[in-house]
Design an enzyme around this catalytic site. Structure first.
Site, PDB file in Angstrom:
ATOM      1  N   ASP A   1    -137.464 -36.272  -0.789  1.00 33.12           N
ATOM      2  CA  ASP A   1    -138.790 -36.052  -1.387  1.00 33.12           C
ATOM      3  C   ASP A   1    -139.626 -37.324  -1.397  1.00 33.12           C
ATOM      4  O   ASP A   1    -140.813 -37.313  -1.052  1.00 33.12           O
ATOM      5  CB  ASP A   1    -138.648 -35.616  -2.851  1.00 33.12           C
ATOM      6  CG  ASP A   1    -138.276 -34.161  -2.989  1.00 33.12           C
ATOM      7  OD1 ASP A   1    -137.655 -33.621  -2.055  1.00 33.12           O
ATOM      8  OD2 ASP A   1    -138.604 -33.573  -4.033  1.00 33.12           O
TER       9      ASP A   1
ATOM     10  N   GLY B   1    -141.965 -28.948 -10.987  1.00 31.10           N
ATOM     11  CA  GLY B   1    -140.607 -28.383 -10.945  1.00 31.10           C
ATOM     12  C   GLY B   1    -140.493 -27.119 -10.106  1.00 31.10           C
ATOM     13  O   GLY B   1    -139.605 -26.308 -10.311  1.00 31.10           O
ATOM     14  N   ALA B   2    -141.418 -26.953  -9.160  1.00 27.55           N
ATOM     15  CA  ALA B   2    -141.482 -25.681  -8.432  1.00 27.55           C
ATOM     16  C   ALA B   2    -141.047 -25.820  -6.980  1.00 27.55           C
ATOM     17  O   ALA B   2    -141.270 -24.928  -6.171  1.00 27.55           O
ATOM     18  CB  ALA B   2    -142.904 -25.130  -8.512  1.00 27.55           C
ATOM     19  N   GLY B   3    -140.448 -26.965  -6.623  1.00 26.13           N
ATOM     20  CA  GLY B   3    -139.943 -27.126  -5.265  1.00 26.13           C
ATOM     21  C   GLY B   3    -140.935 -27.751  -4.313  1.00 26.13           C
ATOM     22  O   GLY B   3    -140.697 -27.818  -3.108  1.00 26.13           O
TER      23      GLY B   3
ATOM     24  N   ALA C   1    -141.794 -36.493  -7.143  1.00 27.60           N
ATOM     25  CA  ALA C   1    -141.798 -37.561  -6.133  1.00 27.60           C
ATOM     26  C   ALA C   1    -143.222 -38.046  -5.879  1.00 27.60           C
ATOM     27  O   ALA C   1    -143.471 -39.248  -5.774  1.00 27.60           O
ATOM     28  CB  ALA C   1    -141.167 -37.062  -4.832  1.00 27.60           C
ATOM     29  N   ALA C   2    -144.176 -37.109  -5.805  1.00 26.01           N
ATOM     30  CA  ALA C   2    -145.565 -37.504  -5.530  1.00 26.01           C
ATOM     31  C   ALA C   2    -146.105 -38.371  -6.662  1.00 26.01           C
ATOM     32  O   ALA C   2    -146.788 -39.378  -6.422  1.00 26.01           O
ATOM     33  CB  ALA C   2    -146.432 -36.261  -5.328  1.00 26.01           C
TER      34      ALA C   2
END
Ligand code: PMV
Length: 337
Positions: free
Chosen positions: A164, A114-116, A121-122
Protein backbone atom coordinates in the site's frame (compact mmCIF):
# COMPACT_ATOMS: atom_id res chain seq x y z
CA UNK A 1 1.50 25.63 5.62
CA UNK A 2 2.77 22.69 3.56
CA UNK A 3 0.27 20.48 1.79
CA UNK A 4 0.82 17.06 0.18
CA UNK A 5 -1.54 14.55 -1.36
CA UNK A 6 -1.22 10.85 -2.11
CA UNK A 7 -3.51 8.40 -3.90
CA UNK A 8 -5.42 5.38 -2.66
CA UNK A 9 -5.19 2.06 -4.50
CA UNK A 10 -7.00 -1.06 -5.56
CA UNK A 11 -5.44 -4.50 -5.56
CA UNK A 12 -5.56 -5.96 -9.06
CA UNK A 13 -4.18 -9.15 -7.48
CA UNK A 14 -2.44 -10.53 -4.44
CA UNK A 15 -3.69 -9.04 -1.15
CA UNK A 16 -3.19 -11.27 1.90
CA UNK A 17 -0.79 -13.57 0.02
CA UNK A 18 1.64 -10.61 -0.08
CA UNK A 19 1.90 -10.87 3.72
CA UNK A 20 3.55 -14.31 3.16
CA UNK A 21 6.10 -13.14 0.61
CA UNK A 22 4.04 -13.76 -2.52
CA UNK A 23 3.97 -10.93 -5.08
CA UNK A 24 1.04 -8.51 -5.32
CA UNK A 25 0.01 -5.91 -7.89
CA UNK A 26 -1.74 -2.89 -6.42
CA UNK A 27 -2.68 0.05 -8.67
CA UNK A 28 -2.95 3.65 -7.46
CA UNK A 29 -6.30 5.28 -8.27
CA UNK A 30 -7.44 8.89 -8.48
CA UNK A 31 -8.93 9.14 -5.01
CA UNK A 32 -6.55 11.09 -2.84
CA UNK A 33 -5.83 12.00 0.77
CA UNK A 34 -4.58 15.54 1.26
CA UNK A 35 -2.67 16.45 4.42
CA UNK A 36 -1.92 20.05 5.42
CA UNK A 37 0.69 20.65 8.10
CA UNK A 38 1.68 23.74 10.07
CA UNK A 39 4.38 23.50 12.77
CA UNK A 40 3.31 24.94 16.16
CA UNK A 41 5.09 26.86 18.92
CA UNK A 42 4.33 24.07 21.43
CA UNK A 43 4.55 20.27 21.11
CA UNK A 44 0.81 19.74 20.73
CA UNK A 45 -0.71 17.83 17.86
CA UNK A 46 -4.06 19.09 16.66
CA UNK A 47 -5.73 16.93 14.05
CA UNK A 48 -8.74 17.97 12.08
CA UNK A 49 -10.14 15.42 9.66
CA UNK A 50 -12.87 15.75 7.09
CA UNK A 51 -14.54 13.36 4.68
CA UNK A 52 -12.86 10.20 5.96
CA UNK A 53 -16.25 8.51 5.51
CA UNK A 54 -16.79 9.74 9.05
CA UNK A 55 -18.58 12.80 10.35
CA UNK A 56 -15.22 14.53 10.69
CA UNK A 57 -13.46 15.22 13.96
CA UNK A 58 -10.96 17.51 15.64
CA UNK A 59 -8.67 16.37 18.44
CA UNK A 60 -5.75 18.00 20.19
CA UNK A 61 -3.23 16.39 22.50
CA UNK A 62 0.20 17.00 23.95
CA UNK A 63 3.26 15.38 22.43
CA UNK A 64 3.73 13.22 19.42
CA UNK A 65 4.36 9.96 21.21
CA UNK A 66 1.09 8.30 20.29
CA UNK A 67 0.01 8.56 23.92
CA UNK A 68 -3.08 10.75 24.11
CA UNK A 69 -5.10 9.77 27.16
CA UNK A 70 -7.00 13.07 27.39
CA UNK A 71 -8.53 12.72 23.98
CA UNK A 72 -12.03 11.44 23.85
CA UNK A 73 -11.91 9.53 20.55
CA UNK A 74 -15.43 9.03 19.23
CA UNK A 75 -15.06 5.71 17.34
CA UNK A 76 -12.48 2.97 16.75
CA UNK A 77 -12.07 4.20 13.17
CA UNK A 78 -11.14 7.68 14.41
CA UNK A 79 -8.78 6.14 16.94
CA UNK A 80 -7.15 4.15 14.16
CA UNK A 81 -6.88 7.27 11.98
CA UNK A 82 -5.14 9.15 14.81
CA UNK A 83 -2.77 6.20 15.27
CA UNK A 84 -1.65 6.46 11.63
CA UNK A 85 -1.25 10.23 11.83
CA UNK A 86 0.84 9.87 15.01
CA UNK A 87 3.06 7.30 13.35
CA UNK A 88 3.54 9.58 10.33
CA UNK A 89 4.49 12.50 12.61
CA UNK A 90 6.97 10.28 14.45
CA UNK A 91 8.64 9.28 11.16
CA UNK A 92 8.77 12.90 9.97
CA UNK A 93 10.36 14.07 13.24
CA UNK A 94 12.88 11.25 13.07
CA UNK A 95 13.76 12.11 9.44
CA UNK A 96 14.25 15.76 10.40
CA UNK A 97 16.20 14.97 13.58
CA UNK A 98 13.60 16.77 15.72
CA UNK A 99 11.80 15.50 18.80
CA UNK A 100 9.34 17.97 20.27
CA UNK A 101 7.81 19.94 17.42
CA UNK A 102 4.01 20.05 17.39
CA UNK A 103 1.77 20.43 14.35
CA UNK A 104 -1.66 21.56 13.30
CA UNK A 105 -2.71 18.87 10.83
CA UNK A 106 -5.71 18.82 8.54
CA UNK A 107 -6.62 15.63 6.69
CA UNK A 108 -9.04 15.73 3.80
CA UNK A 109 -9.68 12.47 2.04
CA UNK A 110 -12.06 11.11 -0.52
CA UNK A 111 -10.87 7.55 0.17
CA UNK A 112 -13.28 5.61 2.41
CA UNK A 113 -11.57 4.45 5.62
CA UNK A 114 -10.73 0.80 6.14
CA UNK A 115 -12.48 -0.18 2.93
CA UNK A 116 -9.60 -1.72 0.98
CA UNK A 117 -8.61 1.42 -0.92
CA UNK A 118 -5.47 2.17 1.07
CA UNK A 119 -6.75 5.21 2.95
CA UNK A 120 -4.32 4.80 5.83
CA UNK A 121 -1.31 4.44 3.52
CA UNK A 122 -2.33 7.57 1.58
CA UNK A 123 -2.67 9.59 4.80
CA UNK A 124 0.66 8.32 6.14
CA UNK A 125 2.52 8.95 2.86
CA UNK A 126 1.07 12.46 2.38
CA UNK A 127 1.57 13.20 6.11
CA UNK A 128 5.25 12.24 6.09
CA UNK A 129 5.88 14.28 2.94
CA UNK A 130 4.05 17.37 4.23
CA UNK A 131 5.54 17.23 7.75
CA UNK A 132 9.14 16.72 6.60
CA UNK A 133 8.85 19.54 4.07
CA UNK A 134 7.39 21.74 6.84
CA UNK A 135 10.59 21.04 8.80
CA UNK A 136 12.76 21.92 5.81
CA UNK A 137 13.69 18.36 4.80
CA UNK A 138 13.07 16.91 1.32
CA UNK A 139 12.90 13.11 1.29
CA UNK A 140 13.16 11.16 -1.94
CA UNK A 141 10.30 8.85 -2.90
CA UNK A 142 12.13 5.69 -1.79
CA UNK A 143 12.60 7.08 1.70
CA UNK A 144 9.02 8.30 1.97
CA UNK A 145 7.81 4.82 0.95
CA UNK A 146 10.14 3.16 3.44
CA UNK A 147 9.19 5.44 6.33
CA UNK A 148 5.50 5.11 5.50
CA UNK A 149 5.89 1.33 5.58
CA UNK A 150 7.58 1.55 8.98
CA UNK A 151 4.74 3.75 10.26
CA UNK A 152 2.11 1.24 9.08
CA UNK A 153 4.15 -1.66 10.43
CA UNK A 154 4.22 -0.02 13.87
CA UNK A 155 0.48 0.74 13.93
CA UNK A 156 -0.48 -2.72 12.62
CA UNK A 157 1.76 -4.61 15.08
CA UNK A 158 4.07 -5.92 12.42
CA UNK A 159 1.31 -7.13 10.11
CA UNK A 160 1.91 -4.96 7.08
CA UNK A 161 3.37 -5.41 3.64
CA UNK A 162 5.07 -2.65 1.65
CA UNK A 163 2.35 -2.84 -1.01
CA UNK A 164 0.00 0.00 0.00
CA UNK A 165 2.62 2.50 1.04
CA UNK A 166 4.91 1.89 -1.96
CA UNK A 167 1.97 2.14 -4.37
CA UNK A 168 0.65 5.35 -2.80
CA UNK A 169 4.13 6.92 -2.89
CA UNK A 170 4.98 5.98 -6.48
CA UNK A 171 1.56 6.02 -8.15
CA UNK A 172 0.65 3.84 -11.13
CA UNK A 173 0.71 0.05 -10.99
CA UNK A 174 3.41 -1.53 -8.84
CA UNK A 175 4.68 -4.99 -7.98
CA UNK A 176 5.66 -5.82 -4.43
CA UNK A 177 7.25 -9.07 -3.29
CA UNK A 178 8.70 -8.92 0.21
CA UNK A 179 11.12 -5.99 0.27
CA UNK A 180 11.39 -5.94 -3.52
CA UNK A 181 9.18 -3.09 -4.80
CA UNK A 182 9.01 -1.98 -8.45
CA UNK A 183 6.84 0.19 -10.62
CA UNK A 184 5.15 -1.44 -13.63
CA UNK A 185 4.27 0.06 -17.00
CA UNK A 186 0.66 -0.90 -17.60
CA UNK A 187 -2.15 0.36 -19.75
CA UNK A 188 -4.86 2.40 -18.01
CA UNK A 189 -7.16 -0.37 -16.82
CA UNK A 190 -10.89 0.43 -16.65
CA UNK A 191 -11.48 -0.04 -12.92
CA UNK A 192 -14.93 0.27 -11.41
CA UNK A 193 -15.20 0.32 -7.62
CA UNK A 194 -18.26 -0.71 -5.60
CA UNK A 195 -18.41 0.25 -1.92
CA UNK A 196 -20.78 -1.31 0.63
CA UNK A 197 -20.40 1.58 3.08
CA UNK A 198 -18.62 -0.67 5.58
CA UNK A 199 -15.09 -1.41 6.71
CA UNK A 200 -13.08 -4.50 7.53
CA UNK A 201 -10.76 -5.05 10.48
CA UNK A 202 -7.44 -5.61 8.68
CA UNK A 203 -5.65 -6.98 11.76
CA UNK A 204 -8.37 -9.55 12.49
CA UNK A 205 -8.63 -10.59 8.83
CA UNK A 206 -4.87 -11.03 8.47
CA UNK A 207 -4.86 -13.05 11.72
CA UNK A 208 -7.70 -15.23 10.39
CA UNK A 209 -5.71 -16.13 7.29
CA UNK A 210 -2.66 -16.85 9.43
CA UNK A 211 -4.67 -19.26 11.61
CA UNK A 212 -6.07 -21.07 8.57
CA UNK A 213 -2.60 -21.35 7.06
CA UNK A 214 -1.21 -22.83 10.25
CA UNK A 215 -4.09 -25.26 10.61
CA UNK A 216 -4.47 -26.54 7.05
CA UNK A 217 -1.84 -27.31 4.46
CA UNK A 218 -4.39 -26.62 1.75
CA UNK A 219 -4.90 -23.09 3.11
CA UNK A 220 -1.14 -22.53 2.76
CA UNK A 221 -1.42 -23.92 -0.79
CA UNK A 222 -4.28 -21.49 -1.44
CA UNK A 223 -2.03 -18.58 -0.47
CA UNK A 224 0.70 -19.94 -2.79
CA UNK A 225 -1.84 -20.28 -5.61
CA UNK A 226 -2.73 -16.60 -5.25
CA UNK A 227 0.97 -15.95 -5.88
CA UNK A 228 0.72 -18.02 -9.09
CA UNK A 229 -2.26 -15.92 -10.21
CA UNK A 230 -0.25 -12.74 -9.63
CA UNK A 231 2.69 -14.07 -11.69
CA UNK A 232 0.32 -15.01 -14.51
CA UNK A 233 -1.29 -11.54 -14.36
CA UNK A 234 2.09 -9.82 -14.41
CA UNK A 235 3.06 -11.76 -17.52
CA UNK A 236 -0.09 -10.56 -19.27
CA UNK A 237 0.54 -6.96 -18.22
CA UNK A 238 4.14 -7.06 -19.38
CA UNK A 239 3.01 -8.03 -22.89
CA UNK A 240 0.49 -5.15 -23.12
CA UNK A 241 1.26 -1.77 -24.68
CA UNK A 242 1.19 0.76 -21.82
CA UNK A 243 0.51 3.60 -24.26
CA UNK A 244 -2.78 2.28 -25.65
CA UNK A 245 -6.11 1.28 -24.18
CA UNK A 246 -6.07 -2.38 -23.18
CA UNK A 247 -7.62 -4.65 -25.78
CA UNK A 248 -10.58 -6.87 -25.06
CA UNK A 249 -8.62 -10.12 -24.91
CA UNK A 250 -6.32 -8.70 -22.21
CA UNK A 251 -9.33 -7.56 -20.17
CA UNK A 252 -10.96 -10.99 -20.52
CA UNK A 253 -7.82 -12.77 -19.33
CA UNK A 254 -7.14 -10.35 -16.47
CA UNK A 255 -10.82 -10.61 -15.50
CA UNK A 256 -10.60 -14.41 -15.33
CA UNK A 257 -7.60 -14.12 -13.03
CA UNK A 258 -9.43 -11.58 -10.84
CA UNK A 259 -12.38 -13.96 -10.55
CA UNK A 260 -10.05 -16.80 -9.59
CA UNK A 261 -8.29 -14.56 -7.06
CA UNK A 262 -11.62 -13.59 -5.49
CA UNK A 263 -12.66 -17.23 -5.17
CA UNK A 264 -9.47 -18.02 -3.25
CA UNK A 265 -9.87 -14.97 -0.99
CA UNK A 266 -13.41 -16.15 -0.31
CA UNK A 267 -12.05 -19.59 0.57
CA UNK A 268 -9.62 -17.93 2.98
CA UNK A 269 -12.60 -16.40 4.78
CA UNK A 270 -11.97 -12.72 4.03
CA UNK A 271 -14.96 -11.95 1.81
CA UNK A 272 -18.42 -11.06 3.09
CA UNK A 273 -21.99 -11.35 1.89
CA UNK A 274 -22.09 -7.75 0.65
CA UNK A 275 -18.71 -8.07 -1.11
CA UNK A 276 -19.83 -11.32 -2.78
CA UNK A 277 -23.13 -9.68 -3.78
CA UNK A 278 -21.30 -6.80 -5.44
CA UNK A 279 -18.81 -9.14 -7.13
CA UNK A 280 -21.67 -11.17 -8.62
CA UNK A 281 -23.66 -8.07 -9.57
CA UNK A 282 -20.61 -6.70 -11.41
CA UNK A 283 -20.08 -9.96 -13.30
CA UNK A 284 -23.77 -10.22 -14.17
CA UNK A 285 -23.71 -6.64 -15.46
CA UNK A 286 -20.90 -7.57 -17.86
CA UNK A 287 -17.64 -6.89 -16.01
CA UNK A 288 -14.71 -8.94 -17.33
CA UNK A 289 -13.87 -9.84 -13.74
CA UNK A 290 -14.46 -8.68 -10.18
CA UNK A 291 -12.89 -9.26 -6.80
CA UNK A 292 -12.71 -7.75 -3.36
CA UNK A 293 -9.84 -5.32 -2.84
CA UNK A 294 -7.68 -5.04 0.27
CA UNK A 295 -8.21 -6.81 3.54
CA UNK A 296 -11.89 -7.63 2.86
CA UNK A 297 -14.57 -8.30 5.47
CA UNK A 298 -16.52 -5.34 4.03
CA UNK A 299 -15.63 -2.26 2.04
CA UNK A 300 -14.86 -2.28 -1.66
CA UNK A 301 -14.74 -4.52 -4.69
CA UNK A 302 -12.95 -3.73 -7.93
CA UNK A 303 -14.25 -4.77 -11.35
CA UNK A 304 -12.89 -4.37 -14.87
CA UNK A 305 -15.27 -2.84 -17.39
CA UNK A 306 -14.66 -0.11 -19.98
CA UNK A 307 -18.43 0.33 -20.52
CA UNK A 308 -20.89 1.98 -18.09
CA UNK A 309 -22.76 -1.34 -17.58
CA UNK A 310 -21.06 -2.46 -14.37
CA UNK A 311 -21.60 0.92 -12.74
CA UNK A 312 -25.28 0.79 -13.65
CA UNK A 313 -25.60 -2.79 -12.38
CA UNK A 314 -23.90 -2.00 -9.08
CA UNK A 315 -25.99 1.12 -8.56
CA UNK A 316 -29.08 -1.09 -8.34
CA UNK A 317 -27.48 -3.73 -6.12
CA UNK A 318 -28.81 -3.86 -2.57
CA UNK A 319 -25.99 -3.17 -0.13
CA UNK A 320 -23.91 -1.22 -2.64
CA UNK A 321 -23.73 2.36 -1.30
CA UNK A 322 -21.42 3.97 -3.80
CA UNK A 323 -20.03 3.18 -7.24
CA UNK A 324 -17.36 5.05 -9.13
CA UNK A 325 -14.88 4.71 -11.94
CA UNK A 326 -11.34 4.69 -10.56
CA UNK A 327 -8.78 6.05 -13.02
CA UNK A 328 -5.20 4.89 -12.60
CA UNK A 329 -3.35 7.63 -10.68
CA UNK A 330 -0.09 7.98 -12.54
CA UNK A 331 1.26 10.41 -9.94
CA UNK A 332 1.99 9.20 -6.43
CA UNK A 333 2.72 11.54 -3.57
CA UNK A 334 2.93 15.17 -4.64
CA UNK A 335 3.43 18.58 -3.07
CA UNK A 336 0.29 20.70 -3.34
CA UNK A 337 1.61 23.75 -1.49
O1 PMV B 1 -7.38 -3.17 3.25
P1 PMV B 1 -6.04 -2.56 3.01
O2 PMV B 1 -6.06 -1.52 1.96
O3 PMV B 1 -5.41 -2.08 4.29
O4 PMV B 1 -5.08 -3.72 2.45
C1 PMV B 1 -4.66 -4.79 3.26
C2 PMV B 1 -3.84 -5.72 2.43
C3 PMV B 1 -3.31 -6.95 3.16
O5 PMV B 1 -2.58 -7.70 2.20
C4 PMV B 1 -4.44 -7.81 3.69
C5 PMV B 1 -2.39 -6.58 4.32
C6 PMV B 1 -1.09 -5.95 3.88
O6 PMV B 1 -0.48 -5.25 4.72
O7 PMV B 1 -0.63 -6.17 2.74
Amino acid sequence: MTVSSAPGKVYLFGEHAVVYGEPAVPCAVERRATVSVEPREDDHIRVEARDLSLDGFTVEYAGSTGDHPDVNVPTPLVEAAIGYIDAAVEQALDAAGESDVGFDITVESDIPLGAGLGSSAAVVVAGIDAATRALGVELDAEEIADRAYRAEYAVQDGQASRADTFCSTMGGAVRVEGDDCRTLDTPNLPFVVGFDGGAGDTGALVAGVRDLRERYGFAADTVDTIGDIVREGEELLSEADPESDPDESLLVELGNLMNFNHGLLEALGVSSRSLDNMVWAARTAGAHGAKLTGAGGGGCIVALDPTPETQTGLRFTPGCEDVFRAELATEGVRAEA
